[in-house]
Design a protein around this motif. Structure first.
Motif, short mmCIF file in Angstrom:
data_model
loop_
_atom_site.label_atom_id
_atom_site.label_comp_id
_atom_site.label_asym_id
_atom_site.label_seq_id
_atom_site.Cartn_x
_atom_site.Cartn_y
_atom_site.Cartn_z
N THR A 6 0.82 -1.21 0.00
CA THR A 6 0.00 0.00 0.00
C THR A 6 0.86 1.26 0.00
N LEU A 9 2.04 1.69 -3.46
CA LEU A 9 0.93 2.19 -4.27
C LEU A 9 0.79 3.70 -4.11
N LEU A 57 -5.42 6.90 0.13
CA LEU A 57 -4.79 5.94 -0.78
C LEU A 57 -3.36 6.35 -1.06
N HIS A 64 -9.00 -0.32 0.63
CA HIS A 64 -9.02 -1.41 -0.36
C HIS A 64 -9.82 -0.98 -1.59
N LEU A 70 -9.83 1.67 -9.30
CA LEU A 70 -8.48 1.74 -9.88
C LEU A 70 -8.54 2.07 -11.37
N GLY A 91 -2.48 -2.72 -6.35
CA GLY A 91 -3.80 -2.63 -5.74
C GLY A 91 -4.37 -3.96 -5.31
#
Length: 299
Positions: A6, A9, A57, A64, A70, A91
């Motif tokens: 994460t 990301l 995010l 999630h 996405l 993701g």
């Protein structure tokens, strides 16, 4: 590891956001921007998601995102194919690393197939559909060029073609291995809509149903395959498979001879293809394998 993913990301999203100029997505540049690219709230608006949620995010929090979210972010950030694949992988959607419909075989891969001659080689997708092949692979069993594109599939041919059954010794566990590999691949790309029509077709065959329903899964490595080629006779080969870096849906499979006799026979087959006599040679198929190869050497 989930936290590491994460965080990565978030870093990836920030780097892509900073790259996009406002004018590229229809926004005014303005004169008071403190960031080189888009603001977080602008990405959120473009992706039709909440600003706070998008901020979390980017901050690497334990949120999630769904596939659709996405996809919207990818559109907002103008991501290319490889960047989209990276986004979905980070993701948590590894099955979306490649577009299910993207099965194009590039020119470099096709050139490589020819460079591997006289070794038989082919490119397949996750469903073992044969997308490209070199000339020796073409004549390894039946003539692949003569098959309709929808029929150029290893599983379909294994269960529907008597010629493939003879060539690959289907009474010696070949079909069971095909189904085991197919099931393993199915789990890796289960969301691909093309699986449904393939499995529906294969399920018309009772033996396929029995093997599929048994639940056996796996990919045999290093196993020697005995192939009865209709032109030059018995070939003993092992198969090496490689995933294409440029499109991980594609697999390059290469047959390698395990003895000098097989290598000689592959060279003979390649020679007949090159001199244009391959179709005439098929008439020799009724001769025993040893006799057929001796005649090939004499010619």
């Amino acid at each position: 590891m989930a936290q590491v993913r994460t965080e990565e990301l978030g870093r990836f999203l920030r780097s892509r956001r900073n790259r996009v100029r406002p004018c590229e997505v229809g926004l005014a540049a303005g004169t008071r921007r403190r960031v080189p690219g888009l603001r977080r709230e602008e990405v959120a608006v473009l992706a039709n998601i909440g600003t706070s949620w998008y901020t979390w995010l980017e901050q690497g929090r334990e949120v999630h995102p769904s596939e659709s979210v996405l996809e919207s972010i990818a559109e907002a950030l103008l991501l290319d194919r490889e960047e989209r694949a990276h986004l979905f992988l980070l993701g948590g959607y590894p099955d979306r690393v490649a577009n299910p419909g993207d099965s194009a075989v590039g020119e470099q891969m096709r050139t490589l197939l020819d460079e591997l001659l006289p070794l038989p080689a082919m490119v397949t997708d996750p469903r073992y559909t044969i997308l490209a092949f070199n000339s020796v692979e073409r004549y390894l069993a039946s003539d692949l060029e003569a098959l309709a594109p929808a029929d150029r599939n290893c599983a379909i041919q294994s269960f529907e073609s008597p010629e493939w059954a003879r060539t690959f010794h289907s009474d010696d566990g070949h079909r069971a291995q095909v189904v085991a590999k197919l099931r393993a691949s199915y789990a890796e790309s289960i969301d691909d809509p093309e699986w449904s029509p393939l499995l529906s077709r294969l399920r018309r065959n009772p033996e396929f149903c029995r093997l599929w329903d048994s639940g056996t899964v796996g990919r045999s490595v290093g196993r020697v395959k005995t192939i009865e080629n209709p032109y030059v006779g018995t070939l003993k080969l092992t198969m090496t498979t490689l995933i294409a870096q440029e499109n991980q849906r594609l697999t390059l499979s290469v047959y390698q001879p395990v003895d000098t006799v097989t290598r000689s026979r592959l060279e003979t087959l390649h020679g007949w293809i090159n001199d244009g006599s391959i179709e005439r040679r098929r008439e020799d198929g009724a001769q025993p394998s040893a006799e057929r190869h001796l005649r090939a050497i004499a010619d």
